[in-house]
Scaffold this motif. Structure first.
Motif, PDB file in Angstrom:
ATOM      1  N   ALA A 116     -12.860   1.376  -3.961  1.00 43.58           N
ATOM      2  CA  ALA A 116     -12.911   1.900  -2.597  1.00 43.58           C
ATOM      3  C   ALA A 116     -11.531   1.699  -1.990  1.00 43.58           C
ATOM      4  N   VAL A 117     -10.887   2.781  -1.578  1.00 41.87           N
ATOM      5  CA  VAL A 117      -9.494   2.706  -1.149  1.00 41.87           C
ATOM      6  C   VAL A 117      -9.318   3.349   0.223  1.00 41.87           C
ATOM      7  N   GLN A 118      -8.126   3.194   0.769  1.00 39.05           N
ATOM      8  CA  GLN A 118      -7.731   3.863   2.006  1.00 39.05           C
ATOM      9  C   GLN A 118      -6.590   4.822   1.693  1.00 39.05           C
ATOM     10  N   GLN A 119      -6.638   6.000   2.293  1.00 42.41           N
ATOM     11  CA  GLN A 119      -5.534   6.943   2.188  1.00 42.41           C
ATOM     12  C   GLN A 119      -4.767   6.900   3.510  1.00 42.41           C
ATOM     13  N   PRO A 120      -3.611   6.227   3.560  1.00 40.56           N
ATOM     14  CA  PRO A 120      -2.915   6.013   4.844  1.00 40.56           C
ATOM     15  C   PRO A 120      -2.257   7.257   5.417  1.00 40.56           C
ATOM     16  N   THR A 121      -2.434   8.403   4.763  1.00 34.61           N
ATOM     17  CA  THR A 121      -1.907   9.661   5.304  1.00 34.61           C
ATOM     18  C   THR A 121      -3.026  10.600   5.757  1.00 34.61           C
ATOM     19  N   ALA A 122      -4.266  10.129   5.762  1.00 41.39           N
ATOM     20  CA  ALA A 122      -5.407  10.920   6.233  1.00 41.39           C
ATOM     21  C   ALA A 122      -5.804  10.381   7.606  1.00 41.39           C
ATOM     22  N   PHE A 123      -5.666  11.205   8.645  1.00 45.45           N
ATOM     23  CA  PHE A 123      -5.857  10.722  10.006  1.00 45.45           C
ATOM     24  C   PHE A 123      -6.954  11.493  10.734  1.00 45.45           C
ATOM     25  N   ALA A 124      -7.648  10.764  11.583  1.00 44.63           N
ATOM     26  CA  ALA A 124      -8.615  11.359  12.515  1.00 44.63           C
ATOM     27  C   ALA A 124      -8.468  10.653  13.849  1.00 44.63           C
TER      28      ALA A 124
ATOM     29  N   ASN B  87      -4.359  18.262   8.122  1.00 45.26           N
ATOM     30  CA  ASN B  87      -4.340  17.979   6.677  1.00 45.26           C
ATOM     31  C   ASN B  87      -5.271  16.834   6.304  1.00 45.26           C
ATOM     32  N   ALA B  88      -6.203  16.457   7.175  1.00 49.49           N
ATOM     33  CA  ALA B  88      -7.036  15.277   6.943  1.00 49.49           C
ATOM     34  C   ALA B  88      -7.889  15.405   5.684  1.00 49.49           C
ATOM     35  N   ILE B  89      -8.604  16.511   5.522  1.00 47.18           N
ATOM     36  CA  ILE B  89      -9.472  16.663   4.356  1.00 47.18           C
ATOM     37  C   ILE B  89      -8.640  16.752   3.081  1.00 47.18           C
ATOM     38  N   ASP B  90      -7.533  17.475   3.122  1.00 43.65           N
ATOM     39  CA  ASP B  90      -6.653  17.573   1.961  1.00 43.65           C
ATOM     40  C   ASP B  90      -6.176  16.187   1.527  1.00 43.65           C
ATOM     41  N   GLU B  91      -5.790  15.360   2.492  1.00 39.62           N
ATOM     42  CA  GLU B  91      -5.271  14.034   2.167  1.00 39.62           C
ATOM     43  C   GLU B  91      -6.369  13.083   1.715  1.00 39.62           C
ATOM     44  N   VAL B  92      -7.538  13.137   2.366  1.00 39.13           N
ATOM     45  CA  VAL B  92      -8.575  12.179   2.025  1.00 39.13           C
ATOM     46  C   VAL B  92      -9.170  12.458   0.645  1.00 39.13           C
TER      47      VAL B  92
ATOM     48  N   ALA C 293     -11.225   5.788   2.623  1.00 42.11           N
ATOM     49  CA  ALA C 293     -11.213   5.631   4.072  1.00 42.11           C
ATOM     50  C   ALA C 293     -10.003   6.337   4.656  1.00 42.11           C
ATOM     51  N   GLY C 294     -10.188   7.003   5.785  1.00 40.01           N
ATOM     52  CA  GLY C 294      -9.071   7.546   6.532  1.00 40.01           C
ATOM     53  C   GLY C 294      -8.624   6.549   7.586  1.00 40.01           C
ATOM     54  N   VAL C 295      -7.531   6.872   8.269  1.00 41.31           N
ATOM     55  CA  VAL C 295      -7.012   6.031   9.351  1.00 41.31           C
ATOM     56  C   VAL C 295      -7.414   6.674  10.675  1.00 41.31           C
ATOM     57  N   VAL C 296      -8.021   5.882  11.546  1.00 42.95           N
ATOM     58  CA  VAL C 296      -8.580   6.391  12.796  1.00 42.95           C
ATOM     59  C   VAL C 296      -7.738   5.934  13.985  1.00 42.95           C
ATOM     60  N   LEU C 297      -7.374   6.893  14.831  1.00 42.05           N
ATOM     61  CA  LEU C 297      -6.611   6.617  16.048  1.00 42.05           C
ATOM     62  C   LEU C 297      -7.475   6.961  17.260  1.00 42.05           C
TER      63      LEU C 297
ATOM     64  N   GLU D 240       0.837  -1.207   0.000  1.00 44.06           N
ATOM     65  CA  GLU D 240       0.000   0.000   0.000  1.00 44.06           C
ATOM     66  C   GLU D 240       0.869   1.253   0.000  1.00 44.06           C
ATOM     67  N   ARG D 241       0.515   2.216  -0.829  1.00 43.78           N
ATOM     68  CA  ARG D 241       1.216   3.497  -0.902  1.00 43.78           C
ATOM     69  C   ARG D 241       0.199   4.631  -0.863  1.00 43.78           C
ATOM     70  N   PRO D 242       0.532   5.735  -0.220  1.00 38.57           N
ATOM     71  CA  PRO D 242      -0.398   6.877  -0.202  1.00 38.57           C
ATOM     72  C   PRO D 242      -0.597   7.450  -1.598  1.00 38.57           C
TER      73      PRO D 242
END
Length: 540
Positions: free
Chosen positions: A288-296, A182-187, A200-204, A65-67
């Protein structure tokens, strides 16, 4: 404001591969020894070999996986997208809601509209509403805030979806989610690929260091996203997005709005698993993908009761979703086969668990500790992915301490959550939400301070506009059945109510009038055995 970034993980990958190899050796040795002693022959060895192949393929995929990145021209194209953020609110702690709303005003890429729908909460948000509207106006974000009778999260989202036909992208969040700057920019970046329909974003866990349970939950939840979801994302086939941060193309949501709001299972209205339903809609149209640099960040359960009720709800939703995935996902897509293999893995692991940890100890009166080595080693190998994320509010030492809890997290999942999952499966007809009847988690002072200014003096709040936005009421509903599933979809049009004033603060001085909301079809037909569906062509 908390910031999060990805760390270089080449060393982590090598360590994970070594540990996986060790786990494979240990598992093979343990199973072969046990089979020889019990006279089972090689059947366990064959099951292990299949499970290990699946594990190895998954490992390769999640490390591939790559951003998504963009060029300057693609950035300009994405900047033109009209982004709407629906915020459904029900009995949320005001401090957590404050953190959520202000995190959107501190985005590097601001949304066009933040649309808050108070779904009949027992909490008074009047002062917070007035303060937020004023703050949004200062940064040029259109703010709308309405209150409706309680109808559930989907109902609250439906108010927004029906009232914003101009939206190109919906960024869905939970009311306790805190987006990093930068969450919205990345997602949004994956949407430069026209085939991508959801991200999908990454949730912590915002409260990861609250207690032992929140640390374990953060480790388990983050690892799951960076293992299972990352592997699926490599193939453009993420099966479920997370509520705290996801993005969908507007037409995908609006096209299926009536189906989304009217879903039932064996005649019972389904209130949960909304994110996975939206993801299915996306998969029927593209990737449907995940953006591993978009965080919430979001608040995780802080006590055992809340944790178990949440997990039971997730597992009930997962089982219901399995019906729709097998029915509607195309056989030619990776998503269908990935979902099928997940069931194969679960059945294999359940069979081995029953034989090695239930039946054999009953017969022999003892259990071999070496059998536990296999899940512990594999769990630690996958948990190393947790170190690939760096948070500004957490030291490396704290992360390592959480990682050291991996054996506990593995044993908890192995011996407790396994049974909770099956309990959720057999009780899937209980389709209520199960949490949020009262405020269950409150904001930490440090979190609230990091995400929003302290409330200043405001004028006496005025009541939020109230809307009557009922779910579609069936009028001689059309009932379609299969051998196991009954779906009732309303024949009456969803009526987006626009008769109450809304608070709208224009993002630009001159903004063209918003077009009228689309009239949804008089009937919504979800065919079971022929022709077309609201989800797209029926798979033949």
């Amino acid at each position: 404001m908390i910031t999060v970034r990805r760390a270089r993980n080449r060393g982590i990958m090598l360590a994970a591969l070594v540990l996986l190899a060790m786990g494979a050796w240990a598992a093979h040795h343990a199973v072969s020894t046990y089979a020889a002693l019990q006279g089972y022959g090689t059947q366990f060895g064959l099951l292990f070999s299949l499970a290990f192949v699946l594990l190895a393929v998954q490992t390769v995929l999640y490390y591939c996986e790559r951003p998504y990145t963009t060029t300057a021209a693609q950035d300009r194209e994405l900047d033109r997208l009209n982004v709407v953020v629906p915020v459904p609110v029900y009995n949320e702690d005001p401090g957590l809601l404050r953190g959520c709303l202000w995190s959107m005003l501190e985005q590097e890429r601001l949304p066009a509209t933040v649309y808050v729908v108070d779904d009949g909460s027992k909490v008074d948000y009047g002062s917070l509403r007035e303060e937020y509207i004023a703050a949004a106006a200062q940064v040029g974000v259109a703010a709308r805030w309405v209150r409706t009778a309680n109808g559930g999260k989907r109902h609250a989202q439906g108010v927004v979806f029906a009232d914003t036909p101009e939206a190109d992208v919906y960024v869905t969040v939970d009311s306790d989610a805190i987006l990093v700057p930068n969450a919205i920019d990345e997602v949004l970046k994956p949407f430069h690929d026209q085939r991508v329909q959801s991200v999908a974003g990454v949730v912590l866990a915002a409260n990861a260091r609250k207690n032992l349970l929140t640390r374990l939950t953060d480790l388990w939840f983050v690892t799951g996203q960076l293992v299972d979801r990352s592997a699926a994302s490599t193939m453009g086939s993420v099966l479920v997005n997370s509520g705290p941060l996801a993005a969908y193309r507007g037409p995908v949501v609006r096209e299926h709005l009536t189906s989304y709001l009217g879903e039932t299972f064996f005649g019972r209205s389904v209130e949960f698993s909304d994110d996975s339903m939206l993801t299915i809609f996306a998969l029927t149209r593209g990737k449907a993908v995940q953006q591993p640099t978009a965080f919430a960040l979001t608040a995780m359960p802080e006590n055992l009761s809340h944790h178990l009720r949440q997990y039971v709800r997730w597992m009930r939703g997962a089982f219901i979703r399995s019906w729709w995935r097998f029915k509607y996902l195309p056989l030619s897509g990776f998503a269908f086969w990935n979902h099928a293999l997940a069931w194969v893995q679960m059945l294999i692991s359940t069979m081995l668990f029953a034989c090695l940890f239930v039946l054999a100890p009953i017969a022999a009166g003892t259990i071999s500790p070496i059998l536990l080595l296999v899940p512990l080693v594999i769990g630690l190998a996958q948990s190393l992915r947790y170190l690939s994320i760096r948070r500004s509010d957490e030291s490396l030492g704290s992360q390592l301490f959480t990682l050291a809890l991996s054996p506990i997290a593995t044993l908890w999942a192995f011996f407790v959550l396994r049974f909770v999952r099956w309990y959720g499966t057999v009780t899937c007809l209980r389709t209520g939400w199960g949490t949020r009847e009262t405020v269950e988690i409150t904001a930490e002072p440090s979190t609230a301070a990091a995400t929003a200014p302290a409330p200043g003096p405001v004028a006496t709040p005025t009541p939020a506009p109230t809307r009557s936005m009922p779910l579609p009421t069936p009028r001689a509903p059309e009932v379609l059945t299969t051998a196991a599933v009954e779906i009732e979809l309303p024949t009456q049009r969803l009526a987006p109510v626009l008769d109450a004033p809304t608070v709208r603060l224009a993002r630009h001085a001159a903004r063209p009038p918003r077009p009228a909301p689309p009239r949804l079809p008089a009937t919504t037909r979800w065919e079971i055995d022929s022709i077309t569906t609201r989800l797209g062509p029926h798979r033949r």
